[in-house]
Write a protein that holds these residues in place. Structure first.
Motif, PDB file in Angstrom:
ATOM      1  N   PRO A 158       9.498  22.562 -56.786  1.00 49.25           N
ATOM      2  CA  PRO A 158      10.361  21.429 -57.172  1.00 49.25           C
ATOM      3  C   PRO A 158      10.118  20.184 -56.329  1.00 49.25           C
ATOM      4  O   PRO A 158      10.353  19.070 -56.804  1.00 49.25           O
ATOM      5  N   LEU A 159       9.629  20.343 -55.093  1.00 48.05           N
ATOM      6  CA  LEU A 159       9.280  19.167 -54.292  1.00 48.05           C
ATOM      7  C   LEU A 159       8.093  18.426 -54.910  1.00 48.05           C
ATOM      8  O   LEU A 159       8.082  17.188 -54.975  1.00 48.05           O
ATOM      9  N   CYS A 160       7.114  19.184 -55.395  1.00 46.29           N
ATOM     10  CA  CYS A 160       5.992  18.564 -56.108  1.00 46.29           C
ATOM     11  C   CYS A 160       6.463  17.930 -57.412  1.00 46.29           C
ATOM     12  O   CYS A 160       5.990  16.855 -57.804  1.00 46.29           O
ATOM     13  N   SER A 161       7.404  18.591 -58.082  1.00 46.07           N
ATOM     14  CA  SER A 161       7.977  18.030 -59.300  1.00 46.07           C
ATOM     15  C   SER A 161       8.658  16.699 -59.012  1.00 46.07           C
ATOM     16  O   SER A 161       8.496  15.727 -59.765  1.00 46.07           O
ATOM     17  N   ALA A 162       9.435  16.647 -57.923  1.00 45.71           N
ATOM     18  CA  ALA A 162      10.116  15.407 -57.553  1.00 45.71           C
ATOM     19  C   ALA A 162       9.111  14.296 -57.256  1.00 45.71           C
ATOM     20  O   ALA A 162       9.331  13.132 -57.614  1.00 45.71           O
ATOM     21  N   THR A 163       7.985  14.649 -56.619  1.00 53.72           N
ATOM     22  CA  THR A 163       6.954  13.658 -56.325  1.00 53.72           C
ATOM     23  C   THR A 163       6.362  13.087 -57.607  1.00 53.72           C
ATOM     24  O   THR A 163       6.175  11.874 -57.746  1.00 53.72           O
ATOM     25  N   CYS A 164       6.063  13.972 -58.564  1.00 49.64           N
ATOM     26  CA  CYS A 164       5.538  13.520 -59.861  1.00 49.64           C
ATOM     27  C   CYS A 164       6.564  12.678 -60.614  1.00 49.64           C
ATOM     28  O   CYS A 164       6.230  11.672 -61.246  1.00 49.64           O
ATOM     29  N   PHE A 165       7.837  13.086 -60.528  1.00 47.83           N
ATOM     30  CA  PHE A 165       8.889  12.350 -61.215  1.00 47.83           C
ATOM     31  C   PHE A 165       9.098  10.978 -60.580  1.00 47.83           C
ATOM     32  O   PHE A 165       9.419  10.004 -61.270  1.00 47.83           O
ATOM     33  N   CYS A 166       8.905  10.904 -59.279  1.00 50.99           N
ATOM     34  CA  CYS A 166       8.950   9.608 -58.588  1.00 50.99           C
ATOM     35  C   CYS A 166       7.867   8.680 -59.140  1.00 50.99           C
ATOM     36  O   CYS A 166       8.132   7.513 -59.455  1.00 50.99           O
ATOM     37  N   ALA A 167       6.644   9.198 -59.255  1.00 51.51           N
ATOM     38  CA  ALA A 167       5.543   8.401 -59.811  1.00 51.51           C
ATOM     39  C   ALA A 167       5.855   7.979 -61.238  1.00 51.51           C
ATOM     40  O   ALA A 167       5.595   6.834 -61.644  1.00 51.51           O
ATOM     41  N   TYR A 168       6.445   8.894 -62.017  1.00 50.31           N
ATOM     42  CA  TYR A 168       6.818   8.603 -63.405  1.00 50.31           C
ATOM     43  C   TYR A 168       7.824   7.452 -63.460  1.00 50.31           C
ATOM     44  O   TYR A 168       7.694   6.532 -64.287  1.00 50.31           O
ATOM     45  N   GLN A 169       8.831   7.460 -62.588  1.00 48.83           N
ATOM     46  CA  GLN A 169       9.847   6.407 -62.594  1.00 48.83           C
ATOM     47  C   GLN A 169       9.270   5.062 -62.169  1.00 48.83           C
ATOM     48  O   GLN A 169       9.608   4.022 -62.745  1.00 48.83           O
ATOM     49  N   ILE A 170       8.382   5.079 -61.179  1.00 49.24           N
ATOM     50  CA  ILE A 170       7.760   3.825 -60.744  1.00 49.24           C
ATOM     51  C   ILE A 170       6.898   3.237 -61.851  1.00 49.24           C
ATOM     52  O   ILE A 170       6.939   2.027 -62.133  1.00 49.24           O
ATOM     53  N   LEU A 171       6.117   4.097 -62.523  1.00 47.57           N
ATOM     54  CA  LEU A 171       5.274   3.619 -63.621  1.00 47.57           C
ATOM     55  C   LEU A 171       6.123   3.153 -64.803  1.00 47.57           C
ATOM     56  O   LEU A 171       5.745   2.210 -65.516  1.00 47.57           O
ATOM     57  N   THR A 172       7.269   3.805 -65.018  1.00 45.23           N
ATOM     58  CA  THR A 172       8.176   3.367 -66.083  1.00 45.23           C
ATOM     59  C   THR A 172       8.683   1.962 -65.797  1.00 45.23           C
ATOM     60  O   THR A 172       8.773   1.119 -66.700  1.00 45.23           O
ATOM     61  N   ARG A 173       9.019   1.683 -64.528  1.00 45.69           N
ATOM     62  CA  ARG A 173       9.452   0.330 -64.154  1.00 45.69           C
ATOM     63  C   ARG A 173       8.342  -0.690 -64.401  1.00 45.69           C
ATOM     64  O   ARG A 173       8.587  -1.787 -64.901  1.00 45.69           O
ATOM     65  N   LYS A 174       7.112  -0.324 -64.025  1.00 45.87           N
ATOM     66  CA  LYS A 174       5.998  -1.255 -64.207  1.00 45.87           C
ATOM     67  C   LYS A 174       5.748  -1.542 -65.688  1.00 45.87           C
ATOM     68  O   LYS A 174       5.365  -2.657 -66.062  1.00 45.87           O
ATOM     69  N   LEU A 175       5.963  -0.544 -66.548  1.00 44.08           N
ATOM     70  CA  LEU A 175       5.700  -0.705 -67.974  1.00 44.08           C
ATOM     71  C   LEU A 175       6.880  -1.313 -68.726  1.00 44.08           C
ATOM     72  O   LEU A 175       6.725  -1.713 -69.885  1.00 44.08           O
TER      73      LEU A 175
END
Length: 293
Positions: A158-175
């Protein structure tokens, strides 16, 4: 901060976000159940294929293929891969970790976004927000304390999942300023379906019709939850809705108890509370930073 379309209906926005979190928690509970019978990759493949087909059925008849026009295909691919990574790590973790605990660790993602928003998004982060981030990670340490039931290497999932989800949220903001949420959701489903279609033949196991319907329902739950969240932000400001996103941990705990007869130990409940409170504090402080700026 006003709602996205200028319509201020906070109660309606709150209802939509709470219902979305219930669907996300139900999606995760159903995933945990199905991976007790089938490979994780098969479950995730059906989930994203169903998501994509439902999106096509709902939007393409009205908008045509215009919905697939994107101004930054590279970011869309990275965003989709981040979401797929979240799914793979998180659903795999549910084979070893109870639902509420895995969900709470995954909710470190908003705190990670706060920490990375300075170098990646150029946002201001106050000292109080940094404290909230550190406290949130302390909450994970409380959950994973030595001698506890979760003090195993599986907690890294789940820590790796949170890291991926963090990247997903940042990219969502950029898009968010480039493509519509519908376009981004389309690409998330399409790209994930293509990647999983290349992998699933190596893990194929024909499901029963009953379990196949459950897998299709996963796609419906996920797609509907994302659409509800999008609509929620049309009626209320993100700062108002952010605290209600933590209802997902509550729903995960209830479903974990009802379906899997799991009751978290006291230290785990304390750690979950610390993560939730630190996340709420970070959201509140972010609102203050934006107002003062």
């Amino acid at each position: 901060m006003a709602a996205l379309d200028g319509t201020n209906k906070p109660f309606k926005g709150i209802l939509l976000i709470v219902f979305a979190t219930m669907l996300f928690a139900s999606h995760d509970a159903l995933s945990k159940y199905l991976t007790g019978f089938y490979p994780v990759l098969l479950v995730i493949w059906v989930r994203y294929v169903a998501h994509t087909l439902l999106m096509f059925g709902l939007f393409v008849p009205n908008t045509g293929l215009r919905v697939l026009r994107t101004r930054n295909l590279k970011l869309q691919v990275l965003r989709a891969c981040s979401l797929l990574g979240t799914s793979l790590f998180f659903i795999t973790s549910l084979q070893y970790i109870p639902l509420a605990e895995a969900t709470s660790v995954n909710f470190l993602a908003p705190l990670m976004v706060t920490a990375l928003s300075v170098p990646l998004l150029g946002e201001r982060v106050s000292r109080g927000q940094w404290v909230a981030v550190l406290v949130g990670f302390c909450g994970v340490l409380i959950i994973v304390h030595p001698g506890g039931e979760l003090f195993t290497p599986a907690i890294l999932l789940p820590l790796c999942s949170a890291t991926c989800f963090c990247a997903y949220q940042i990219l969502t903001r950029k898009l968010s300023g480039l493509d519509s949420p519908t376009t981004s959701n389309f690409y998330a489903g399409i790209i994930s379906s293509i990647i999983m279609s290349a992998l699933v033949p190596f893990f194929w196991q024909t499901p029963t019709w009953y379990h196949a319907l459950m897998m299709v329902a996963l796609g419906g739950f996920g797609m509907t939850a994302h659409l509800l969240m999008t609509q929620a932000f049309r009626y209320a400001a993100p700062a108002l809705l952010a605290p209600f996103g933590y209802c997902q941990i509550v729903f995960a705990g209830l479903l974990g108890f009802i379906l899997f007869n799991h009751v978290p130990e006291p230290a785990t409940l304390l750690g979950i509370s610390v993560i939730c409170l630190s996340g709420l504090a970070a959201a509140w402080l972010q609102k203050r930073v934006k107002v003062s700026g």
